[in-house]
Scaffold this active site. Structure first.
Site, mmCIF file in Angstrom:
data_model
loop_
_atom_site.group_PDB
_atom_site.id
_atom_site.type_symbol
_atom_site.label_atom_id
_atom_site.label_comp_id
_atom_site.label_asym_id
_atom_site.label_seq_id
_atom_site.Cartn_x
_atom_site.Cartn_y
_atom_site.Cartn_z
ATOM 1 N N ARG A 79 -27.887 4.581 -50.079
ATOM 2 C CA ARG A 79 -27.005 5.744 -49.966
ATOM 3 C C ARG A 79 -27.663 6.952 -50.619
ATOM 4 N NH1 ARG A 79 -23.458 5.443 -53.147
ATOM 5 N NH2 ARG A 79 -23.770 3.384 -54.051
ATOM 6 N N TYR A 222 -29.071 3.812 -42.538
ATOM 7 C CA TYR A 222 -28.926 2.693 -43.477
ATOM 8 C C TYR A 222 -27.547 2.603 -44.128
ATOM 9 C CZ TYR A 222 -30.593 -0.968 -46.573
ATOM 10 O OH TYR A 222 -30.783 -2.181 -47.190
ATOM 11 N N LYS A 231 -17.974 2.920 -46.831
ATOM 12 C CA LYS A 231 -17.696 3.837 -47.944
ATOM 13 C C LYS A 231 -17.026 5.128 -47.450
ATOM 14 C CE LYS A 231 -18.923 0.847 -50.782
ATOM 15 N NZ LYS A 231 -20.186 0.386 -51.181
ATOM 16 N N HIS A 251 -13.074 0.433 -54.986
ATOM 17 C CA HIS A 251 -14.362 -0.261 -54.807
ATOM 18 C C HIS A 251 -14.258 -1.618 -55.530
ATOM 19 C CE1 HIS A 251 -19.052 0.113 -55.333
ATOM 20 N NE2 HIS A 251 -18.732 -0.595 -54.271
ATOM 21 N N SER A 273 -22.007 -0.260 -57.707
ATOM 22 C CA SER A 273 -22.896 -0.861 -56.721
ATOM 23 C C SER A 273 -23.991 -1.674 -57.410
ATOM 24 C CB SER A 273 -23.534 0.239 -55.880
ATOM 25 O OG SER A 273 -22.515 0.999 -55.270
ATOM 26 N N CYS A 275 -23.697 -4.392 -59.147
ATOM 27 C CA CYS A 275 -23.332 -4.860 -60.488
ATOM 28 C C CYS A 275 -22.491 -6.127 -60.451
ATOM 29 C CB CYS A 275 -22.617 -3.766 -61.266
ATOM 30 S SG CYS A 275 -23.714 -2.409 -61.708
ATOM 31 N N THR A 278 -20.097 -9.001 -55.226
ATOM 32 C CA THR A 278 -20.258 -10.069 -54.238
ATOM 33 C C THR A 278 -20.406 -11.420 -54.943
ATOM 34 O OG1 THR A 278 -21.268 -8.518 -52.720
ATOM 35 C CG2 THR A 278 -21.641 -10.849 -52.275
ATOM 36 N N ASP A 298 -16.111 -6.007 -51.637
ATOM 37 C CA ASP A 298 -16.526 -4.621 -51.888
ATOM 38 C C ASP A 298 -15.378 -3.614 -51.960
ATOM 39 O OD1 ASP A 298 -18.956 -3.046 -52.355
ATOM 40 O OD2 ASP A 298 -18.469 -2.005 -50.499
ATOM 41 N N SER A 389 -32.361 -4.274 -50.578
ATOM 42 C CA SER A 389 -32.339 -4.977 -49.288
ATOM 43 C C SER A 389 -31.027 -5.758 -49.186
ATOM 44 C CB SER A 389 -33.538 -5.909 -49.173
ATOM 45 O OG SER A 389 -33.591 -6.800 -50.269
ATOM 46 N N ARG A 390 -30.568 -5.965 -47.963
ATOM 47 C CA ARG A 390 -29.213 -6.494 -47.778
ATOM 48 C C ARG A 390 -29.141 -7.533 -46.673
ATOM 49 N NH1 ARG A 390 -24.880 -3.934 -51.047
ATOM 50 N NH2 ARG A 390 -26.040 -2.379 -52.223
ATOM 51 N N PHE A 516 -22.882 -15.350 -63.524
ATOM 52 C CA PHE A 516 -22.681 -16.076 -62.258
ATOM 53 C C PHE A 516 -21.532 -17.098 -62.406
ATOM 54 C CE2 PHE A 516 -27.060 -14.446 -62.354
ATOM 55 C CZ PHE A 516 -26.996 -13.620 -61.246
HETATM 56 P P1 GTP Z 1 -22.762 -3.576 -53.907
HETATM 57 O O1 GTP Z 1 -22.784 -4.385 -52.671
HETATM 58 O O2 GTP Z 1 -23.904 -2.620 -54.021
HETATM 59 O O3 GTP Z 1 -21.461 -2.882 -54.129
HETATM 60 O O4 GTP Z 1 -23.071 -4.591 -55.146
HETATM 61 P P2 GTP Z 1 -22.215 -5.751 -55.839
HETATM 62 O O5 GTP Z 1 -21.350 -5.155 -56.910
HETATM 63 O O6 GTP Z 1 -21.547 -6.604 -54.837
HETATM 64 O O7 GTP Z 1 -23.360 -6.579 -56.605
HETATM 65 P P3 GTP Z 1 -23.937 -8.050 -56.337
HETATM 66 O O8 GTP Z 1 -22.914 -9.126 -56.553
HETATM 67 O O9 GTP Z 1 -24.635 -8.060 -55.045
HETATM 68 O O10 GTP Z 1 -25.001 -8.176 -57.519
HETATM 69 C C1 GTP Z 1 -26.047 -7.267 -57.672
HETATM 70 C C2 GTP Z 1 -27.105 -7.824 -58.570
HETATM 71 O O11 GTP Z 1 -26.558 -8.231 -59.821
HETATM 72 C C3 GTP Z 1 -27.782 -9.048 -57.971
HETATM 73 O O12 GTP Z 1 -29.169 -8.955 -58.190
HETATM 74 C C4 GTP Z 1 -27.197 -10.186 -58.747
HETATM 75 O O13 GTP Z 1 -28.081 -11.275 -58.831
HETATM 76 C C5 GTP Z 1 -26.897 -9.568 -60.109
HETATM 77 N N1 GTP Z 1 -25.732 -10.236 -60.752
HETATM 78 C C6 GTP Z 1 -24.527 -10.478 -60.195
HETATM 79 N N2 GTP Z 1 -23.698 -11.139 -61.052
HETATM 80 C C7 GTP Z 1 -24.408 -11.300 -62.192
HETATM 81 C C8 GTP Z 1 -24.101 -11.913 -63.454
HETATM 82 O O14 GTP Z 1 -23.026 -12.438 -63.705
HETATM 83 N N3 GTP Z 1 -25.092 -11.866 -64.399
HETATM 84 C C9 GTP Z 1 -26.322 -11.287 -64.154
HETATM 85 N N4 GTP Z 1 -27.213 -11.288 -65.132
HETATM 86 N N5 GTP Z 1 -26.633 -10.712 -62.972
HETATM 87 C C10 GTP Z 1 -25.699 -10.716 -62.007
HETATM 88 C C1 SPV Z 2 -22.729 0.052 -52.326
HETATM 89 O O1 SPV Z 2 -23.725 0.776 -52.527
HETATM 90 O O2 SPV Z 2 -21.759 0.025 -53.112
HETATM 91 C C2 SPV Z 2 -22.697 -0.847 -51.161
HETATM 92 C C3 SPV Z 2 -23.752 -0.701 -50.160
HETATM 93 O O3 SPV Z 2 -21.780 -1.647 -51.034
HETATM 94 S S1 SPV Z 2 -23.452 0.625 -49.085
HETATM 95 O O4 SPV Z 2 -22.751 0.096 -47.907
HETATM 96 O O5 SPV Z 2 -24.762 1.148 -48.686
HETATM 97 O O6 SPV Z 2 -22.640 1.614 -49.702
HETATM 98 MN MN MN Z 3 -20.377 -1.596 -52.859
#
Ligand code: GTP
Ligand code: SPV
Ligand code: MN
Length: 607
Positions: A79, A222, A231, A251, A273, A275, A278, A298, A389-390, A516
């Site tokens: 973004r 993208y 978003k 969010h 994002s 953090c 997922t 999300d 990457s996604r 995790f």
């Molecule tokens: P967006 O799709 O961008 O909104 O991201 P998201 O909030 O869904 O984040 P996602 O769950 O994809 O995690 C992003 C990164 O954080 C990944 O590299 C994960 O491996 C890492 N991560 C997620 N949960 C944890 C956790 O509990 N501990 C640690 N150390 N890393 C984590």
């Molecule tokens: C984010 O950045 O919070 C995402 C990916 O979930 S995007 O769809 O590019 O906004």
């Molecule tokens: Mn997001």
């Protein structure tokens, strides 16, 4: 109206006049070679993916059914927040956190960019619905795009196609409103010109017109820049609709937690994002007897039900998840979802036998094609996959999908988690004293920046409710809307608000908390607090568990680390206060007084 001979423009599968005239107007402006009304069928998916393989945008994966690899232009990977605009009529309505341009000026600029911009390309018309189709008031949109990659992504991420068009009329046969979302990659083709695998433009605009509920996007292909239901619609436009109609567009992930006694709790969680949304949404609890099911990863739309509780719906139908770091150890359910195929992978690495690979998947193969389409070996000094990457995969394939995920009523939320990525200061979990204090926690949320947006990574910034780049109006009004929401319900029925941090580090920079699946221990403590069965310490920042208050049975972690993750360090918090003050000062007069008062309370408690 000038008659133009654009093939397909009149083959509309609808009589919706407002839609027909908008499609014709856009076709006349952008002058594509043809117009295709997207039906959402599997045949259409095959036609489009075949074509994208031919043009080199997609590579078919031998190892995953009906799945494809894509590599974007290296300058179109996330973004673009500095190119994202909230074009409200009054600049003051966009507030200090958004870029603002006068709507008439923005439309004039972008109209010139759009003029002829689809030359040599196909213009696709995608009717879509955010949230269940069976909703009393389906949340409709139409994305016009010149990217077939966007069409295939929208098929995964949204409910779209012919079935949605039926909802464009209400029971009386009246035309329903929809959000028009115009997208172009901004790369017209001259006659005979060879297309590139990832067309895009150096000039990018992601513009929102909150009053007229329109989205205009140009120049990027993208993610959130281009998949406009996500978003742009479900957060920036929906947050303004929610402000006007009395609901919240956030969010947030939505998960269902089932206790060993089979009691069900729904939890929503807002993390910035990249953090951990997922990952938490698909968590496999490490504590015996507890189960998690997923409803969304999300975005959550939350409104009060007749019983006075806050109900959440996920407007999306797919996951657009961060690939690096995802594997069978960290997020087995995401892996199982993508193994079922029907997925797109963008900017990860391609293996020689036609599979995908990314950092965090264990031992790398001896040779890969990197996201930059270069040879890659374990000796390469760049990662094989872009950090943003996604994978894009249908929710319906998730093995732990909650059956009620498509219920238009939504699910009643018991707890809201706010969280960020902070190496210091913020404990593993803190429980707010009440809704207003919880709103303060959300309003002062901070996190280190990630690769999900273009710009420097690892800088601490305030990211209110993890919505900084997504609030479609003035952040001060948004905070007031949160406070008002808390006043519209009986306090006993409101979700309890918590603040978490999985990312605190020790002096040696290691993560103190294993994260995790182990985050289930934190979820368990939160619901025990709701039930009144778990203990906590009252601290200046809220209620925090001691290591004894958490279920740490069988946890493979040093007790000192857990204690350090839970520590409320008064000195660190005193250093935090000026940063919060500085943030509040940028908001100006619209900062709710109640939040200033919460800050005063915090200062007093810190002494
Ligand atoms: P967006 O799709 O961008 O909104 O991201 P998201 O909030 O869904 O984040 P996602 O769950 O994809 O995690 C992003 C990164 O954080 C990944 O590299 C994960 O491996 C890492 N991560 C997620 N949960 C944890 C956790 O509990 N501990 C640690 N150390 N890393 C984590
Ligand atoms: C984010 O950045 O919070 C995402 C990916 O979930 S995007 O769809 O590019 O906004
Ligand atoms: Mn997001």
């Amino acid at each position: 109206m000038t008659a133009v001979a654009i093939p397909g423009v009149d083959n509309a599968p609808t009589t919706h006049q407002q839609l027909l005239s908008w499609v014709r107007e856009v076709a006349e402006l952008t002058t594509p070679d043809e117009v295709v009304w997207v039906d959402g069928s599997d045949e259409e998916w095959t036609r489009l993916t075949d074509r994208l393989v031919e043009t080199g945008t997609l590579t078919r994966l031998a190892k995953k059914p009906n799945s494809f690899w894509a590599a974007s232009d290296p300058d179109d990977v996330a973004r673009v927040e500095e190119r994202t605009f909230i074009c409200s009529v009054d600049a003051a309505d966009a507030g200090p956190t958004n870029n603002w341009v006068d709507p008439a000026e923005m439309k004039a600029t972008m109209t010139e960019l759009y003029r002829g911009c689809m030359r040599g390309r196909t213009m696709y018309v995608i009717p879509f619905c955010m949230g269940p189709l069976s909703a009393e008031k389906p949340m409709l949109g139409v994305e016009i795009t010149d990217s077939a990659y966007v069409v295939t992504s929208m098929k995964i991420m949204t409910r779209m196609g012919t079935g949605v068009l039926e909802k464009f009329f209400d029971a009386e046969g009246n035309e329903r409103d929809f959000v028009p979302a115009l997208h172009s990659v901004g790369a017209p083709l001259e006659p005979g010109e060879q297309d590139v695998p990832w067309p895009c433009s150096d000039t990018k605009y992601i513009s929102h017109f909150p009053e007229t509920r329109e989205i205009w996007s140009y120049g990027s292909g993208y993610g959130g820049n281009a998949l406009l239901g996500k978003k742009c619609y479900s957060l920036r436009i929906a947050s303004t609709i929610g402000r006007d109609e009395g609901w919240l567009a956030e969010h947030m992930l939505i998960l269902k937690l089932i206790s060993p006694e089979q009691k069900v709790y729904y939890v929503a969680a807002a993390f910035p994002s990249a953090c951990g949304k997922t990952n938490l949404a698909m968590l496999e609890p490490t504590i015996p007897g507890w189960k998690v099911e997923t409803l969304g990863d999300d975005i959550a739309w939350m409104r009060f039900g007749e019983d006075g509780r806050l109900y959440a719906v996920n407007p999306e139908a797919g996951f657009f998840g961060v690939a690096p770091g995802t594997d069978y150890h960290t997020n087995p359910n995401a892996m199982r979802t993508i193994e079922r195929g029907n997925s797109l992978f963008t900017n990860v690495a391609l293996t020689d036998d036609g599979d995908i690979w990314w950092e965090g998947m264990g031992e790398p193969p001896a040779h890969l094609t990197s996201w930059k389409k270069r040879d890659w070996t374990p000796d390469s000094d760049e990662p094989s996959s872009h950090p943003n990457s996604r994978y894009c995969t249908p929710m319906a394939q998730c093995p732990i999908l909650a059956p009620e995920w498509d219920d238009p009523k939504g699910v009643p939320i018991s707890a809201i988690f706010f969280g960020g990525r902070r190496a210091t200061t913020i404990p593993l979990i803190t429980e707010s004293r009440d809704w207003q204090h919880g709103t303060f926690m959300g309003a002062t949320l901070s996190s280190e920046t990630t690769a999900a947006a273009k710009g420097k990574v690892g800088v601490v910034r305030r990211d209110p409710m993890a919505m900084l780049p997504f609030i479609g109006y003035h952040v001060g009004d948004y905070f007031q809307h949160w406070i008002d929401t808390g006043k519209r319900a009986d306090a006993t029925k409101l979700p309890k608000i918590f603040y978490v941090n999985w990312f605190r580090r020790g002096e040696d920079k290691r993560f103190l908390w294993p994260g995790f699946g182990e985050n289930s221990r934190v979820l368990k403590w939160a619901v025990e607090r709701i039930e009144g069965t778990a203990a906590a310490q009252e601290t200046p920042i809220g209620y925090v568990p001691t290591a004894d208050d958490l279920d740490l049975a069988e946890l493979d972690a040093a007790r000192e680390d857990i204690e350090a993750a839970l520590e409320v360090d008064v000195e660190e918090w005193r250093a935090e206060v000026p940063m919060i003050e500085e943030w509040f000062d940028t908001i100006g007069e619209k900062l709710p007084t109640l939040l200033r008062e919460e800050l005063e309370v915090l200062k007093q408690r810190l002494g």
